[in-house]
Design a protein around this motif. Structure first.
Motif, PDB file in Angstrom:
ATOM      1  N   ASP A 141       0.830  -1.211   0.000  1.00  0.00           N
ATOM      2  CA  ASP A 141       0.000   0.000   0.000  1.00  0.00           C
ATOM      3  C   ASP A 141       0.862   1.258   0.000  1.00  0.00           C
ATOM      4  N   PHE A 142       1.008   1.870  -1.178  1.00  0.00           N
ATOM      5  CA  PHE A 142       1.810   3.084  -1.266  1.00  0.00           C
ATOM      6  C   PHE A 142       1.005   4.339  -0.932  1.00  0.00           C
ATOM      7  N   THR A 143      -0.267   4.174  -0.583  1.00  0.00           N
ATOM      8  CA  THR A 143      -1.057   5.296  -0.093  1.00  0.00           C
ATOM      9  C   THR A 143      -1.083   5.318   1.434  1.00  0.00           C
ATOM     10  N   ALA A 144      -0.392   4.379   2.069  1.00  0.00           N
ATOM     11  CA  ALA A 144      -0.378   4.289   3.530  1.00  0.00           C
ATOM     12  C   ALA A 144       0.322   5.495   4.145  1.00  0.00           C
TER      13      ALA A 144
ATOM     14  N   ALA B 259       4.175   6.116   3.974  1.00  0.00           N
ATOM     15  CA  ALA B 259       4.747   6.366   2.655  1.00  0.00           C
ATOM     16  C   ALA B 259       4.976   7.849   2.402  1.00  0.00           C
ATOM     17  N   SER B 260       4.470   8.703   3.295  1.00  0.00           N
ATOM     18  CA  SER B 260       4.582  10.153   3.115  1.00  0.00           C
ATOM     19  C   SER B 260       5.367  10.796   4.247  1.00  0.00           C
TER      20      SER B 260
ATOM     21  N   GLN C 234      10.341  -0.432   2.221  1.00  0.00           N
ATOM     22  CA  GLN C 234      11.454   0.328   1.645  1.00  0.00           C
ATOM     23  C   GLN C 234      11.091   1.805   1.473  1.00  0.00           C
ATOM     24  N   ARG C 235       9.863   2.075   1.065  1.00  0.00           N
ATOM     25  CA  ARG C 235       9.440   3.467   0.905  1.00  0.00           C
ATOM     26  C   ARG C 235       9.424   4.193   2.254  1.00  0.00           C
TER      27      ARG C 235
END
Length: 215
Positions: free
Chosen positions: A85-88, A91-92, A123-124
Motif C-alpha cells: 500500500d503506497f497510499t499508507a 509512505a509520506s 522500503q518506501r
C-alpha cells in the motif's frame, strides 16, 4: 486495516523475510511495554518466515489476534499497513513518525533502501525516514556478508541510519535463547531511547580484584 488519529506519532516497525522474526516480536513487545504506538508493516516473505520459525500466521483479516499470538500478549496502540500500500501513512513524509525499525532486515531490503528503489511500503517508509532525518535502525541477521552489502550498509550509516546486526552478547549471563533474543531487542530500544528492562546491563567490576592481578 489502518485507523489512525492526527495526535498519534508512532514508531514504524517493518518485518521482512530474513530469519530472525523472534527479534521482531521482542522489539514489538518492548515498544508496547513502554507505551509506544507502533505502525506495523509485514512483508509477504516475512509471513512465510514467521510461520516457519514460530508456527504463527499473519493474515490481514485477523492481523490483531495474529500479532497477539505472535508476541504473547495483548496488542494495544498498534496499526497495521499492507506492504503493497503506497497510499499508507508511512509512505509520506508529512505523516509524523518517531522513526523506523526494520527487524529482521534482509540484504535485499538493505540494498533497496540504500539505492532508493522503494519497491514496497517497507522500503518506501525507510526512504521517507531517511529523507526526513528521523531515526532508522536496520537489524540484518544474514552471515557472512557480501562486499556489496557491506558497502550498502556503510552508505546507509553515512546517511544516518543505524546498522545493528543481530549479534547477541553473552556477558549478561543468558540462560536460554529467549534471553539472547531480548539482548538484541534491548540494543534496538537503547539506540531509540526507549526505556526497557529486557536485559541486564553491564555495571563493571569496580573494587573486585584478584591476588593474581597486577597492581
Amino acid at each position: 486495516m489502518a485507523q489512525v488519529t492526527t495526535a498519534r506519532v508512532p514508531w514504524v516497525l517493518g518485518i521482512t523475510g530474513a530469519s530472525g522474526t523472534p527479534y521482531a516480536a521482542a522489539v514489538l513487545r518492548g515498544l508496547l511495554d513502554a507505551g509506544q504506538p507502533v505502525d506495523l508493516v509485514v512483508s509477504q516473505a516475512a509471513r512465510l518466515t514467521m510461520l516457519d520459525e514460530t508456527g504463527w500466521t499473519f493474515r490481514e483479516a485477523t492481523w490483531r489476534s495474529d500479532m497477539e499470538r505472535f508476541i504473547g500478549r495483548e496488542v494495544a496502540d498498534m496499526v497495521a499497513w499492507k506492504a503493497g500500500d503506497f497510499t499508507a501513512g508511512p509512505a509520506s513524509g508529512s505523516y509524523q513518525t518517531r522513526g523506523m525499525i526494520i527487524v529482521p532486515a534482509t540484504t535485499a531490503v538493505v540494498a533497496g533502501v540504500a539505492t532508493g528503489i522503494s519497491k514496497d511500503l517497507i522500503q518506501r517508509a525507510a526512504d521517507v525516514t531517511l529523507k526526513e532525518r528521523r531515526p532508522l535502525v536496520l537489524v540484518p541477521r544474514e552471515t557472512p556478508l557480501r562486499t556489496a552489502t557491506l558497502r550498502q550498509m556503510a552508505d546507509l550509516s553515512a546517511e544516518g541510519a543505524i546498522i545493528l546486526p543481530a549479534s547477541p552478547g553473552f556477558y549478561a549471563g543468558a540462560k536460554d535463547v529467549d534471553e539472547l533474543v531480548d539482548f538484541v531487542a534491548a540494543k534496538v530500544l537503547d539506540v531509540l531511547g526507549v526505556p526497557h528492562e529486557l536485559s541486564r546491563r553491564w555495571t563493571g567490576q569496580l573494587g573486585v580484584t584478584s591476588a593474581a592481578d597486577p597492581e
